[in-house]
Write an enzyme that holds these catalytic residues in place. Structure first.
Site, PDB file in Angstrom:
ATOM      1  CE  LYS A  13       3.273  -3.665  31.606  1.00  0.00           C
ATOM      2  NZ  LYS A  13       2.379  -4.845  31.315  1.00  0.00           N
TER       3      LYS A  13
ATOM      4  CG  ASP B 275       1.168 -11.108  31.109  1.00  0.00           C
ATOM      5  OD1 ASP B 275       1.782 -10.082  31.062  1.00  0.00           O
ATOM      6  OD2 ASP B 275       0.188 -11.526  31.540  1.00  0.00           O
TER       7      ASP B 275
ATOM      8  CD  GLU C 256      -0.251  -6.235  28.718  1.00  0.00           C
ATOM      9  OE1 GLU C 256      -0.959  -5.595  29.198  1.00  0.00           O
ATOM     10  OE2 GLU C 256       1.205  -6.000  29.085  1.00  0.00           O
TER      11      GLU C 256
ATOM     12  CG  ASP D 264      -5.417  -6.363  29.623  1.00  0.00           C
ATOM     13  OD1 ASP D 264      -5.548  -6.439  30.643  1.00  0.00           O
ATOM     14  OD2 ASP D 264      -4.409  -6.568  28.923  1.00  0.00           O
TER      15      ASP D 264
END
Ligand code: AMP
Length: 618
Positions: free
Chosen positions: A86, A23, A186, A210
């Site tokens: 990211k 992850d 994800e 999420d």
């Protein structure tokens, strides 16, 4: 029957090569694998932490530090400590200019359309390179723990990542020495982790909510007989706990009557405030009110004020849930459960708003929201390793893919939420007589005008025989693989002229660039890079000497004697530097020769062009 390999050199049993699940998060990253009990397991460090903060610090001595140790440098050396990288993956400067002041490090604006670069001292890094450093750390952790080389991985990305961002993630893996077997969304990974314990025969519809540090995703999934079918997905790649922190910082700046720009200018102060905001935010998940004074700042925050500050962000996530629900074709009552993923789902207001929206459903927050995605990635890795034939993952593409047609319109070939892998094809024709090159531009997005969507690639179908407009039959085919990465084929059916390309996104990297980066890679290739730079400097300098000598021969009558003399002198200097193999001296004299000849080289070129153009009409 299990096969066991024996290492002939050592006579020892060869360990089976493991595929890990990773992850790669905005705030934190984790690596997991399937242990001998067939359970997914997140690997921890010596202090027992499974989380590796996604932070990279570059020391003055050129050392690279990743994770908790790097986090310690955020305040004292923000310029050389990269976090939330990211958010920059697959982005150009123009995508980010409005938020650049919130970064403690410097992001560059030389090329607004190119991949964004991060400046650390006198070096430039892409977000891909920084992400690769985080992945290398995770790879090293796994290798240390598992005592075997780790070369293959499944990496997760937000479901809402576009093609550029997925390619960038894959490139980062490559750069870290990992063969990325699959890019998994994800939420899908999270549902895999959750679904493992379920009764196979029970039919369930799940919403995976999420909310991480930087991104938000919502996915609606159907779970039946071991098949995980994603019905729809939606999200926002710029929504997460970072926004909560920023809102708190802005509130404190206002309350303390400070000037926002001045505080943001002071990188150490703003990093300190950001970390304080995060700390207080986390405490507010369990406490009512915070009263705190530090460094001359009032850092107070009540639960209700915090809720007021973050409500607009939480609302934005709920709007995405509405869209995903509409796309799934289901009604609210058909959703059985909601799974919580991401650290920000620990915030009470988030839980409450999601509960309000998904009326009557059961909320699942019993899995560790930090680990659940990595655990799911490990399960997917296990499936790809061929160890689990009882589970099948059917993912979807989050955004529509199409090409530009006359008038700048988007013609969608693969609509969003299509199951992947998938393919589609359609025929087109020309609008101009005798068109022998036909341009095909690929876009991703939901808007009718391509100018509002994201351009992925342009290519030309060349050498089509001249035909009147409307006669050519151009078939454009899209092939979208299981990673959500696209290949486009085009064929003129009358003549058979055809071409195929793997779509390299506008902000992505070519294989050559990845290779070049590998060469530049900090750990392995420091020496190689040095050597390569010397070789390059020598080659280029030799070429310049050759070209300048030819130039003097050809144009002697157009040059003054001081120009001729000066140039000869500079050539000699460069030739002597070349004999020493000293890179810096070669570069210096190279530059000096170039600078000296530039003004009259231009003058001579202008004259030459003027002579060549005489008598020709343009
Ligand atoms: P992730 O990207 O899933 O690792 O989530 C990280 C985000 O979760 C960061 O913005 C953290 O500040 C936030 N977070 C972690 N723990 C908590 C907590 N107890 N309460 C609120 N937010 C949290």
């Amino acid at each position: 029957m299990a096969k066991v390999g024996i290492n002939i050199a050592t006579g020892s049993l060869q360990k089976e090569e493991l595929i890990v699940g990773i992850d790669l998060g905005t705030t934190n990253s984790l690596v997991a694998f399937i242990n001998s009990n067939q359970e997914p397991y997140a690997l921890n460090d010596m202090d027992g932490f499974t989380i590796v903060p996604s932070i990279v610090h570059f020391t003055a001595a050129g050392e690279v530090i990743v994770g908790n140790e790097a986090k310690k440098h955020l305040i004292e050396d923000p310029q050389n400590t990269v976090y939330s990288v990211k958010r920059l993956l697959g982005k150009s400067f123009s995508d980010l200019k409005n938020i650049q002041q919130y970064f403690g490090y410097k992001i560059l604006d030389q090329e607004t359309e190119g991949l964004i670069k991060i400046r650390i001292r006198d070096k430039y890094y892409t977000a891909i390179e920084i992400s690769a450093l985080i992945l290398k750390e995770l790879k090293a952790r796994a290798e240390h723990y598992l005592k075997t080389p780790v070369k293959r991985a499944v990496i997760t990305v937000p479901a809402y990542f576009n093609d550029s961002q997925r390619q960038a993630t894959r490139d980062a893996g490559k750069l870290a020495g990992l063969d990325v077997l699959r890019i998994v969304n994800e939420p899908t990974a999270a549902s895999l982790a959750y679904g493992l314990g379920l009764d196979k025969n029970e039919h369930q519809v799940l919403a995976v909510y999420d909310l991480g540090g930087g991104t938000f995703d919502i996915s609606i999934l159907n779970l039946h007989e071991g098949i995980f079918e994603v019905l729809s997905t939606n999200g926002d790649t710029f929504l997460g706990g970072d926004d909560f922190d920023k809102a708190i910082v802005n509130y404190w700046i206002f309350e303390n009557k400070k000037n926002l720009d001045e505080v943001l200018e002071d990188k150490s102060l703003s990093q300190w405030l950001r970390l304080k905001a995060e700390e207080i935010k986390k405490r507010l998940s369990f406490e009512e009110n915070i009263v705190l004074q530090e460094n001359g700042w009032q850092l107070n925050l009540t639960q209700s004020k915090f809720n007021e500050l973050i409500l607009p962000f939480v609302d934005r996530s709920i709007r995405c849930c509405e869209k995903a629900l509409a796309d799934s074709g289901l009604s609210l009552t058909e959703i059985n459960n909601v799974v919580f993923v991401g650290g920000s789902t620990r915030t009470p207001l988030v839980k409450q708003q999601v509960k309000n929206f998904f009326k009557g459903t059961i909320l699942f927050d019993n899995l560790n929201p930090d680990e659940v995605v990595a655990l799911g990635a490990a399960i997917e890795a296990d499936i790809l390793a061929g160890n689990r034939s009882d589970i099948l993952l059917l993912d979807v593409t989050p955004l529509s893919l199409g090409i530009e047609t006359l008038g700048g319109l988007m013609d969608t070939l693969i609509p969003r939420n299509s199951k992947i892998p998938t393919k589609a094809a359609r025929q087109y024709t020309t609008s101009i007589d005798g068109q022998s090159n036909i341009k095909i531009t690929v876009f991703q997005g939901e808007r009718d005008l391509v100018s509002e969507n994201r351009k992925l690639a342009t290519f030309e179908l060349k050498g089509v025989p001249a035909m009147p407009a409307g006669l050519p039959k151009v078939e454009v085919g899209f092939l979208l693989n299981a990673d959500g990465i696209l290949t486009v084929m085009a064929k003129e059916l009358r003549s058979g002229v055809s071409q195929a390309i793997e779509v390299k996104p506008q902000y992505g990297l070519t294989d050559n660039e990845v290779e070049k980066m590998l060469m530049d890679s900090l750990e392995n290739a420091q020496k190689d890079v040095e050597t390569r730079m010397v070789v390059e400097a020598i080659t280029e300098a030799k070429q310049l000497v050759y070209l300048t000598e030819r130039f003097l021969e050809k144009n002697s009558e157009m040059l003054r004697s001081d120009e001729m003399e000066g140039t000869r002198q500079k050539i000699e200097n460069l030739a002597s530097a070349l004999a020493t193999n000293e890179k810096d001296a070669i570069l210096h004299h190279h530059e000096a020769l170039n600078e000296f000849t530039a003004p009259f080289a231009e003058r001579v070129m202008d004259k030459a062009i003027a002579i060549a153009m005489k008598g020709k009409k343009i």
